[in-house]
Design an enzyme around this catalytic site. Structure first.
Site: not given
Ligand SMILES: Nc1ncnc2c1ncn2[C@@H]1O[C@H](COP(=O)(O)OP(=O)(O)OP(=O)(O)O)[C@@H](O)[C@H]1O
Length: 610
Positions: A557, A593
């Site tokens: 983020r 977010k």
């Molecule tokens: N291991 C990982 N590799 C790549 N990106 C990751 C990884 N873990 C988390 N993220 C990224 O961190 C961001 C935040 O994750 P979070 O679970 O808080 O939101 P989300 O609602 O699932 O994701 P988004 O709203 O972006 O679709 C996401 O965009 C996700 O792609």
């Protein structure tokens, strides 16, 4: 049956099992104990045992362990006449280099052979001294021979250094300057051969030397009148023979009482001759052909000496030894007996040499195969280290097949997402760009440049996790083991965060250079956060090492809500950076977010004003 399904298992009836045949492994389902309907209808049930598929990484380990040569087939007993490497007649290696290497290899057991030969000689001495009349010749020959053999034994067993040591400075010098005699003998083929030849020649001579010393005074008085035989080498001409050529033994027995004393000497000499053959044979690593030649020479020499001595003839012509073949000449009979002993030892020697040579061959082949396995292991390691961190690759190379998920827990890891937001604008699938191929080529160049930076020793704590489109994801502090105390943890946090910030600055510098070369205006947007994460390897095909947790989400983020050309960090991370001497500019409350409003900071870099 569906209601009865156990978690992740397929529950089937006996009728279904019969249809399936033996395609699946099953175990008793005991459905009747849980469901009344099944119990009422006496329906037997089974659970299908889920097949265990090894993952890609586990398969790698299996492949590697299978690369090791199968020892059972390697040591399979081959016959010498089928051997491709050995000449079946002389058992020499067809490969000359191999033959010379085999002959020149040190023989650490040589000392035992010399000791055995010495023991055999001792047995000959004891036998001769106790049976044959002792004389100056007997003692005059066995004493120096025994001394020589004992010197050989002493030299072959002496492990310490003898003589003053030359001054040496290093331990290596010491080993060079002081080679114990036993090692010198074991290592030198010439020395071993000389000791062998001298020993067996002396033993062979000593076993018959006393024969030259016989004189009439040693003959029993009762025989002296009628038998004019012991004046060496006078023929036994005065003996009265009957029509069959045999001495009237009655005459001898009558005059000498029971069997005359000299009758006991003959078997002693024959036993000595056989013991000489044993003394030759105990040198196991000497060539079996050389030993065979020496045995033949020894037997021929002994038989020639015996045949010239009439008292052996008298022994033969008497019936005191219950001869079953009296018509055969003495030389032939003795020769046949000794020849059988020679053949026996020869077969034994040949078998021992064959075993020793095949053993050498297998060891050489095993060495080559082990080197190949080592090379394969090295290649595997390099390949694996390209897709996994070194310690994880090591884990998969060293552990046997396991279905357990590989995971690690860390309390403090710094995570960074570095993206090129304006790459999307650059990407174009037009004909000019060969349907996007040229854009991809440039992205590949950028990522390769970034990867190169990881090779710098100061960034050794950083692990590239993956690229997601044009986003480069990294983490530092992913090293299992020491979590340490609070002070240690603070120092570690500072070190891993500083390393990532420095790396981010290097990425920006590198991208700046690429921009200049490619006439582009790419900018890096970086997000960084630190905290606990879980790391692990997921997937059976194309496995991937990844990290998960809130720390990763927040770091992502920080990137997604960041500003191009700036490094955005959370408050906690900024505090550590400030204590490490970095300047962080507060961005203020920022909506993130899924996390709400967070106070974020921008790390000051030289690229801020560009
Ligand atoms: N291991 C990982 N590799 C790549 N990106 C990751 C990884 N873990 C988390 N993220 C990224 O961190 C961001 C935040 O994750 P979070 O679970 O808080 O939101 P989300 O609602 O699932 O994701 P988004 O709203 O972006 O679709 C996401 O965009 C996700 O792609």
């Amino acid at each position: 049956m569906t209601a009865m399904i156990c978690r992740r298992r397929v529950h089937i009836t006996k009728a279904t099992l019969l249809q399936l045949g033996d395609k699946f492994e099953v175990e008793p389902g005991n459905g009747a104990s849980r469901e009344g309907y099944l119990a009422d209808h006496k329906i037997e049930t089974y659970l299908i045992v889920p097949p265990k598929f090894p993952t890609y990484l586990q398969t790698l380990g299996m492949i590697e362990s299978n690369l090791l040569p199968d020892r059972s087939t390697c040591l399979e007993c081959k016959k010498w006449w089928h051997s491709e490497d050995l000449n079946p007649a002389v058992l020499w290696f067809r490969n000359r280099k191999q033959e010379s290497e085999y002959r020149n290899q040190p023989d650490t057991e040589f000392r035992s052979y010399v000791a055995c030969a010495c023991l055999i000689f001792f047995a000959i001495c004891v036998m001769q001294i106790s049976i044959i009349p002792t004389s100056i010749v007997l003692y005059g020959t066995i004493s120096p021979t025994m001394v020589v053999l004992l010197i050989f034994v002493y030299l072959c067993w002496l492990d310490g250094c003898c003589g003053p040591r030359p001054p040496s400075n290093t331990p290596q010098d010491e080993s060079i300057s002081c080679n114990p005699p036993s090692q010198i003998v074991a290592a030198s083929r010439c020395l071993r051969l000389s000791i062998f030849l001298i020993s067996v020649t002396l033993i062979s001579i000593c076993s018959v030397i006393t024969l030259i010393d016989f004189n009439p005074q040693e003959i029993p008085d009762s025989l002296e009148d009628s038998v004019n035989v012991f004046v060496f080498p006078t023929a036994f001409s005065n003996l009265t023979e009957n029509s069959t050529g045999f001495v009237e033994t009655e005459t001898i027995k009558e005059r000498s009482g029971d069997s005359p004393e000299f009758m006991e000497y003959v078997p002693t000499y024959l036993y000595s001759s056989a013991l000489v053959l044993a003394a030759i044979s105990v040198f196991l690593r000497m060539g079996f052909l050389l030993k065979f030649c020496l045995m033949v020479i020894s037997v021929v020499a002994h038989i020639v000496i015996y045949s010239y001595l009439d008292f052996f003839q008298i022994y033969h012509n008497t019936d005191v030894h219950d001869d079953e073949f009296p018509a055969l000449p003495f030389e032939l009979k003795t020769g046949l007996v000794l020849a059988m002993v020679v053949v026996f030892f020869h077969i034994l020697d040949r078998q021992i040499e064959f075993t020793s040579r095949t053993d050498y061959l297998w060891k050489a082949k095993l060495k080559v195969e082990q080197e190949e396995v080592e090379t394969m292991r090295g290649i595997n390691k390099i390949l694996l280290e390209n897709i996994l961190p070194a310690h994880v690759a090591e884990h998969f190379l060293n552990t046997r097949v396991t279905t357990e998920l590989y995971h690690e827990r860390y309390s403090c890891v710094a995570v960074m997402f570095a993206s090129i937001p304006n790459y999307k604008e650059f990407y174009d699938e037009s004909d000019v760009n060969k349907q996007g191929l040229e854009c991809l080529r440039l992205l590949n160049e950028i990522i390769c440049e970034f990867d190169k930076l990881l090779l710098k020793p100061k960034f050794s704590c950083i692990e590239k996790i993956k690229t997601i489109g044009s986003t480069y994801m990294l983490a530092s502090g992913l090293r299992p083991g020491k979590e340490g105390d609070t002070n240690e943890a603070t120092r570690k946090a500072e070190h891993i965060i500083v390393a990532l910030v420095d790396f981010a600055i290097c990425l920006m510098t590198s991208l700046d250079q690429i921009n200049r070369d490619a006439f582009q205006r790419f900018k890096l947007r970086v997000g960084l956060h630190h905290g606990p994460v879980i790391a692990g390897v997921v997937g059976a095909q194309k496995p991937q090492y990844d990290i998960w947790g809130n720390t990763v989400n927040v770091a992502s983020r920080m990137d997604s809500c960041g500003i191009m050309g700036r490094i955005q960090v959370t408050e906690d991370t900024a505090e550590i950076l400030q204590s490490a001497g970095y300047t962080c500019e507060c961005r203020g409350p920022t909506y993130v977010k899924g996390k709400g409003t967070l106070t974020t900071y921008f790390v000051k870099t030289v690229f801020d004003d560009k």
